[in-house]
Design a protein around this motif. Structure first.
Motif, mmCIF file in Angstrom:
data_model
loop_
_atom_site.group_PDB
_atom_site.id
_atom_site.type_symbol
_atom_site.label_atom_id
_atom_site.label_comp_id
_atom_site.label_asym_id
_atom_site.label_seq_id
_atom_site.Cartn_x
_atom_site.Cartn_y
_atom_site.Cartn_z
ATOM 1 N N LYS A 374 -7.791 -2.927 -45.623
ATOM 2 C CA LYS A 374 -6.565 -3.051 -44.843
ATOM 3 C C LYS A 374 -5.575 -1.935 -45.164
ATOM 4 O O LYS A 374 -4.515 -1.845 -44.561
ATOM 5 C CB LYS A 374 -5.915 -4.409 -45.111
ATOM 6 N N ASN A 375 -5.915 -1.117 -46.154
ATOM 7 C CA ASN A 375 -5.072 0.009 -46.524
ATOM 8 C C ASN A 375 -5.177 1.092 -45.445
ATOM 9 O O ASN A 375 -6.285 1.470 -45.067
ATOM 10 C CB ASN A 375 -5.529 0.562 -47.878
ATOM 11 N N PRO A 376 -4.057 1.607 -44.924
ATOM 12 C CA PRO A 376 -4.111 2.611 -43.848
ATOM 13 C C PRO A 376 -4.959 3.829 -44.186
ATOM 14 O O PRO A 376 -5.511 4.468 -43.288
ATOM 15 C CB PRO A 376 -2.631 3.005 -43.672
ATOM 16 N N ARG A 377 -5.098 4.151 -45.472
ATOM 17 C CA ARG A 377 -5.883 5.326 -45.850
ATOM 18 C C ARG A 377 -7.373 5.116 -45.655
ATOM 19 O O ARG A 377 -8.130 6.070 -45.510
ATOM 20 C CB ARG A 377 -5.609 5.698 -47.313
ATOM 21 N N TYR A 378 -7.815 3.854 -45.666
ATOM 22 C CA TYR A 378 -9.254 3.580 -45.568
ATOM 23 C C TYR A 378 -9.576 2.589 -44.453
ATOM 24 O O TYR A 378 -10.729 2.198 -44.292
ATOM 25 C CB TYR A 378 -9.779 3.008 -46.889
ATOM 26 N N GLU A 379 -8.587 2.187 -43.689
ATOM 27 C CA GLU A 379 -8.739 1.077 -42.741
ATOM 28 C C GLU A 379 -9.774 1.387 -41.669
ATOM 29 O O GLU A 379 -9.815 2.483 -41.117
ATOM 30 C CB GLU A 379 -7.389 0.769 -42.084
ATOM 31 N N ASP A 380 -10.590 0.385 -41.396
ATOM 32 C CA ASP A 380 -11.578 0.461 -40.325
ATOM 33 C C ASP A 380 -11.453 -0.820 -39.506
ATOM 34 O O ASP A 380 -11.786 -1.908 -39.994
ATOM 35 C CB ASP A 380 -12.987 0.597 -40.901
ATOM 36 N N PRO A 381 -10.964 -0.728 -38.269
ATOM 37 C CA PRO A 381 -10.740 -1.946 -37.464
ATOM 38 C C PRO A 381 -12.000 -2.737 -37.181
ATOM 39 O O PRO A 381 -11.933 -3.907 -36.793
ATOM 40 C CB PRO A 381 -10.126 -1.383 -36.167
ATOM 41 N N GLN A 382 -13.170 -2.113 -37.361
ATOM 42 C CA GLN A 382 -14.421 -2.816 -37.086
ATOM 43 C C GLN A 382 -14.882 -3.680 -38.255
ATOM 44 O O GLN A 382 -15.772 -4.502 -38.101
ATOM 45 C CB GLN A 382 -15.519 -1.795 -36.757
ATOM 46 N N ILE A 383 -14.263 -3.503 -39.426
ATOM 47 C CA ILE A 383 -14.663 -4.262 -40.607
ATOM 48 C C ILE A 383 -14.045 -5.659 -40.578
ATOM 49 O O ILE A 383 -12.851 -5.818 -40.323
ATOM 50 C CB ILE A 383 -14.237 -3.544 -41.897
#
Length: 441
Positions: A374-383
């Motif tokens: 959920k961190n913007p640096r690593y966020e992936d909406p598909q996860i």
């Protein structure tokens, strides 16, 4: 005039309130650790010196591993392990979303892409979820044991062996938070291809920094011997050592004055990152911590058992000790942190209410991890990691560090009891006969 007086009174109150009865994560350093630091200072051997090899030999003897390598941090050790397999751009490394951000930082530094897995009921990596994430691009799995509780890394080894992936996927046994804990009679950190031990804040052994990588693999050891490492800058180590002495070890008396020095201790951003080796002073402190590790773990276990009894005997029947995924005959949980979970979904600010209640009572607490996916640096909406997303804002902690004396720990227990006994549970929780789900991890 009254407004000015109120402001002065408020600032004085804030200043005094920071003299915590139980500061957060204070290193259990006694005279031995202070003398080790002083000896390194007087002999000019802060960076290089004989204590490093002595520590490596002692760790090799304790773990039974052939090779021990020292780095400036646990994250550096993870990075070094990944580079032994030349992992980089185009590769993937699996790690739990619920863990220290320094772990994903080590992955990103290699150029590889982090793939986040879900956690199980014990807040550790979910082996079944990981198995479903492995594809041909996955070259490593980083498997931490959170809060002192051994994770199911033996099952992870079985999955890799049965699927024929053991030689192609580097399994990193991350015991940074849990060294001293045991799984099936073996120390965590001794499973997988390599193990990682850390001397950072909040670990079972604390120095002013440092991490170790242990392995039996001749190939990995050969790569590590060829790795290009640099000595940690002397000025930076002196500054960090001063910080740990003043605002970690003596935090109870110095924290209110930190605002005067924070600019000096703030880490300056560097344009280029280098892999650094373990400092002699941290090895010297680590040796002293290793000698009394069993005694420090005994204190943690006693306090864990006391809190177990406290919660299991709750008269309101609000607390449940879950049996799922618990293998008490095979797992030794050393309670690096003692955590428990609210069973029902509550407002996100509930953790902050608990933290503020404890801090107002003189017990300093920091928030635990937030999901990395959920961190913007690593966020992936598909996860989608349903267990992590459900649990992370329900987990509370009770300090059990050996640096806390018996009188103060009694006060911590009473304060925890007071918070839950005064809580209007019927207003906080929506459903359920049993409102708090407890686990010791």
């Amino acid at each position: 005039m009254k407004s000015f007086s109120r402001k002065i009174a408020s600032r004085i109150s804030l200043f005094v309130s920071q003299f915590y009865m139980a500061p957060y994560c204070v290193p259990a350093w006694g005279w031995a650790e202070h003398w080790a630091i002083l000896h390194c200072l007087l002999t000019g051997k802060l960076i290089e010196g004989p204590q490093k090899n002595r520590l490596y030999q002692a760790i090799a003897m304790k773990t039974g591993k052939k090779y021990v390598f020292g780095f400036n941090s646990g994250a550096d050790a993870i990075y070094a392990a990944l580079k032994t397999r030349h992992i980089g751009r185009g590769d993937k490394a699996i790690l739990p979303s619920y863990c220290c951000e320094s772990v994903v930082t080590a992955v990103v530094r290699t150029g590889a892409s982090p793939v986040f897995c879900d956690m199980n009921e014990e807040y550790n990596p979910d082996v079944k979820n990981i198995a479903g994430l492995i594809d041909r691009d996955v070259k490593a799995i980083i498997f931490p044991h959170l809060f002192g509780n051994p994770a199911d890394i033996d099952r992870m080894e079985d999955v890799l062996s049965k699927s024929g992936l053991k030689s192609g996927v580097l399994l990193i046994d991350d015991a940074a938070q849990s060294f001293g804990a045991r799984l099936n009679g073996r120390l965590v950190g001794t499973f997988g291809d390599v193990g990682v031990i850390s001397f950072g804040p909040g670990k079972t052994m604390i120095a002013s920094g440092g991490g170790l990588l242990i392995t039996d693999s001749d190939d990995i050891a050969r790569e590590l011997q060829l790795a290009r490492t640099k000595n940690h800058p002397l000025s930076s180590k002196v500054k960090r050592l001063m910080y740990f002495l003043l605002f970690r070890r003596w935090r109870r008396f110095t924290l209110p004055f930190y605002f005067l020095f924070w600019r000096f201790f703030r880490e300056s951003e560097t344009k280029q990152w280098h892999l650094s080796s373990l400092c002699n002073v941290d090895a010297a402190i680590g040796m002293k911590q290793l000698k009394k590790l069993e005694e420090m773990l005994r204190i943690r276990l006693e306090r864990k058992e006391q809190l177990d009894r406290l919660f299991s005997s709750d008269s309101k029947n609000l607390i449940e000790i879950p049996a799922e995924n618990i293998r008490p005959d095979k797992k030794l949980n050393v309670a690096t942190k003692y955590v428990f979970r609210l069973k029902s979904k509550v407002d996100h600010d509930y953790l902050e209410k608990y933290r503020q209640f404890m801090m107002n009572s003189g017990i300093e607490l920091f928030n635990l991890y937030a999901p990395l996916h959920k961190n913007p640096r690593y966020e992936d909406p598909q996860i989608s990691l349903p267990v992590t997303e459900q649990f992370y804002d329900q987990i509370l902690q009770v300090p059990v560090e050996p640096s806390i004396n018996r009188r103060d720990f009694k006060r911590i227990v009473k304060t925890t009891q007071a918070f839950f006994s005064d809580l209007p549970f019927e207003k906080v929780f929506k459903t359920g006969k049993q409102h708090i789900k407890y686990t010791t991890s």
